[in-house]
Design an enzyme around this catalytic site. Sequence first.
Site, mmCIF file in Angstrom:
data_model
loop_
_atom_site.group_PDB
_atom_site.id
_atom_site.type_symbol
_atom_site.label_atom_id
_atom_site.label_comp_id
_atom_site.label_asym_id
_atom_site.label_seq_id
_atom_site.Cartn_x
_atom_site.Cartn_y
_atom_site.Cartn_z
ATOM 1 N N TYR A 33 -3.825 -4.992 -8.077
ATOM 2 C CA TYR A 33 -2.476 -4.856 -8.630
ATOM 3 C C TYR A 33 -1.592 -4.055 -7.696
ATOM 4 O O TYR A 33 -2.064 -3.431 -6.740
ATOM 5 C CB TYR A 33 -2.526 -4.202 -10.021
ATOM 6 C CG TYR A 33 -2.795 -2.696 -10.013
ATOM 7 C CD1 TYR A 33 -4.061 -2.194 -9.739
ATOM 8 C CD2 TYR A 33 -1.768 -1.789 -10.259
ATOM 9 C CE1 TYR A 33 -4.291 -0.825 -9.728
ATOM 10 C CE2 TYR A 33 -1.989 -0.419 -10.251
ATOM 11 C CZ TYR A 33 -3.257 0.055 -9.987
ATOM 12 O OH TYR A 33 -3.484 1.404 -9.967
ATOM 13 N N LYS A 149 -6.730 -1.530 -4.032
ATOM 14 C CA LYS A 149 -6.040 -1.206 -5.297
ATOM 15 C C LYS A 149 -6.516 -2.166 -6.397
ATOM 16 O O LYS A 149 -5.809 -3.091 -6.796
ATOM 17 C CB LYS A 149 -4.525 -1.280 -5.083
ATOM 18 C CG LYS A 149 -3.740 -0.527 -6.152
ATOM 19 C CD LYS A 149 -2.314 -0.273 -5.705
ATOM 20 C CE LYS A 149 -1.426 0.291 -6.778
ATOM 21 N NZ LYS A 149 -1.875 1.524 -7.399
ATOM 22 N N GLU A 182 -7.798 12.595 -4.226
ATOM 23 C CA GLU A 182 -6.456 12.230 -4.711
ATOM 24 C C GLU A 182 -6.447 12.350 -6.227
ATOM 25 O O GLU A 182 -7.459 12.694 -6.843
ATOM 26 C CB GLU A 182 -6.103 10.802 -4.285
ATOM 27 C CG GLU A 182 -7.030 9.759 -4.886
ATOM 28 C CD GLU A 182 -6.699 8.327 -4.492
ATOM 29 O OE1 GLU A 182 -5.544 8.033 -4.168
ATOM 30 O OE2 GLU A 182 -7.628 7.494 -4.539
ATOM 31 N N LEU A 207 -6.515 5.944 -1.927
ATOM 32 C CA LEU A 207 -5.641 4.791 -1.764
ATOM 33 C C LEU A 207 -4.528 5.210 -0.810
ATOM 34 O O LEU A 207 -3.982 6.312 -0.936
ATOM 35 C CB LEU A 207 -5.034 4.396 -3.119
ATOM 36 C CG LEU A 207 -4.086 3.211 -3.051
ATOM 37 C CD1 LEU A 207 -4.874 1.910 -2.906
ATOM 38 C CD2 LEU A 207 -3.192 3.153 -4.278
HETATM 39 N N1 PDD Z 1 -0.658 4.415 -8.831
HETATM 40 N N2 PDD Z 1 -3.723 6.885 -5.690
HETATM 41 C C1 PDD Z 1 -4.034 6.149 -6.769
HETATM 42 C C2 PDD Z 1 -5.428 6.177 -7.279
HETATM 43 C C3 PDD Z 1 -3.041 5.355 -7.385
HETATM 44 O O1 PDD Z 1 -3.351 4.612 -8.450
HETATM 45 C C4 PDD Z 1 -1.721 5.375 -6.867
HETATM 46 C C5 PDD Z 1 -0.640 4.541 -7.472
HETATM 47 C C6 PDD Z 1 -1.448 6.179 -5.757
HETATM 48 C C7 PDD Z 1 -0.085 6.232 -5.139
HETATM 49 O O2 PDD Z 1 0.228 5.028 -4.498
HETATM 50 P P1 PDD Z 1 1.732 4.528 -4.345
HETATM 51 O O3 PDD Z 1 2.470 5.614 -3.670
HETATM 52 O O4 PDD Z 1 1.636 3.304 -3.532
HETATM 53 O O5 PDD Z 1 2.254 4.286 -5.754
HETATM 54 C C8 PDD Z 1 -2.477 6.915 -5.182
HETATM 55 C C9 PDD Z 1 0.259 3.493 -9.471
HETATM 56 C C10 PDD Z 1 1.665 3.969 -9.445
HETATM 57 C C11 PDD Z 1 -0.266 3.223 -10.874
HETATM 58 O O6 PDD Z 1 -1.464 2.994 -10.987
HETATM 59 O O7 PDD Z 1 0.526 3.192 -11.809
#
Ligand code: PDD
Length: 287
Positions: A33, A149, A182, A207
Site C-alpha cells: 500500500y 510497505k 522506527e 521503511l
Molecule cells: N505510514 N514507517 C512506517 C512503518 C510507516 O508505516 C510509515 C508510513 C512511515 C513513514 O513513511 P512516509 O513518510 O512515506 O509516510 C515509516 C503511513 C502514513 C500509514 O501507514 O498510514
Amino acid sequence: MGRVAYVNGQYVPHSHAAVHIEDRGYQFSDGVYEVCEVWKGQIVDQTAHLDRLDRSLRELQIASPMSRGALSQVMKEVISLNRVKNGLIYMQVTRGVAPRDHYFPPAGTPVSLVMTAKSVSSSKTDHIAAKGVGVITVEENRWDRVDIKTVGLLPNVLAKQKAKEAGAREAWFVDKNGLITEGGSTNAWIILKDGTLVTRPANHGILKGITRGVVLKLAEMKGFTVEERGFSLGEAQNAQEVFLTSASGLVMPVVKINECILGDGTPGPMVQDLRKSFHDAAELIKL
Ligand code: PDD
C-alpha cells in the site's frame, strides 16, 4: 454525493465498497500500500510514492495494476470525487483473488487495486503538533523486510494500540542492539544539543519514508548537519528535540518518551520550523 472508493475498475459508494473474501490481501496480507498527502488541492510527493509502490510490488513479484499514467488518473479522480482539498489518499494492491492456497495464483490472475481518499482537517493535525506527542518503546518483533510497505501490519497495530493505552501516540520499535528502528507508522528523528539531525539509515530495519526523504532535503536546504545512524533510547531522551515523520503527520514533535518528559514538555523551535516549511521541499502536483 457521499464518499466514493475505487475498487478494481469501478467507482463505488464507499459504504458498499468491497473485495472478494478470497482476495489474497484479506487472507494472507499478500499486498502492498501507499498513503499520500493531499495539500491545498495538490498531491504531495506523488512520484516518490509511486516509485516506492513499484519497488514494493517488484520485491514481492506482484504485477503492476496499471501504467503510472493510468494510476495517476485514478488518484486524481478519487480525490476529486471525494472533494478532498486537504487529506490523504490510500491505495492498496494485492496479488488478487484466487482459491486459498499459499502458492502464488496462476500467472495472469488480475491483481486487485483499491483506492480511497478522505479529508483531514489540517487544523486538527496542527493542534496535535502544537502540543507535541508521546512515544513509548516496544521490542522490535517484525520481520526483516520492513523496507517493503506491505499490508501485513499486525506488530505495528499491536504496538500502536499499546501506545494509545499508555496515553501516547506512537510506539518506537527497539532492535536487539538497543537502537530505535522506527515507529509503528512513522520514522524517528532526534536533534542533538549541537543541532545535528540524526535518523536511522534506510538500508535495513525501517521503511524508507517519503516524508523522511523530504526532510533530509529540507535539512540540507537549511544547512543542518545530518547523521544517518541508529540512536538509542537514552540518546533520544537526552536530545534537544525529537520528532516523527510520515505522510499523515508530516513533521510531528515528540515531547515525551516513556516516562521521560523532554525539555520543558513543549515542541522545540527547530522541529516547529521544519514542520512549517515542510512543503517547501516537497513535490506538489496540481489536480
Ligand atoms: N505510514 N514507517 C512506517 C512503518 C510507516 O508505516 C510509515 C508510513 C512511515 C513513514 O513513511 P512516509 O513518510 O512515506 O509516510 C515509516 C503511513 C502514513 C500509514 O501507514 O498510514
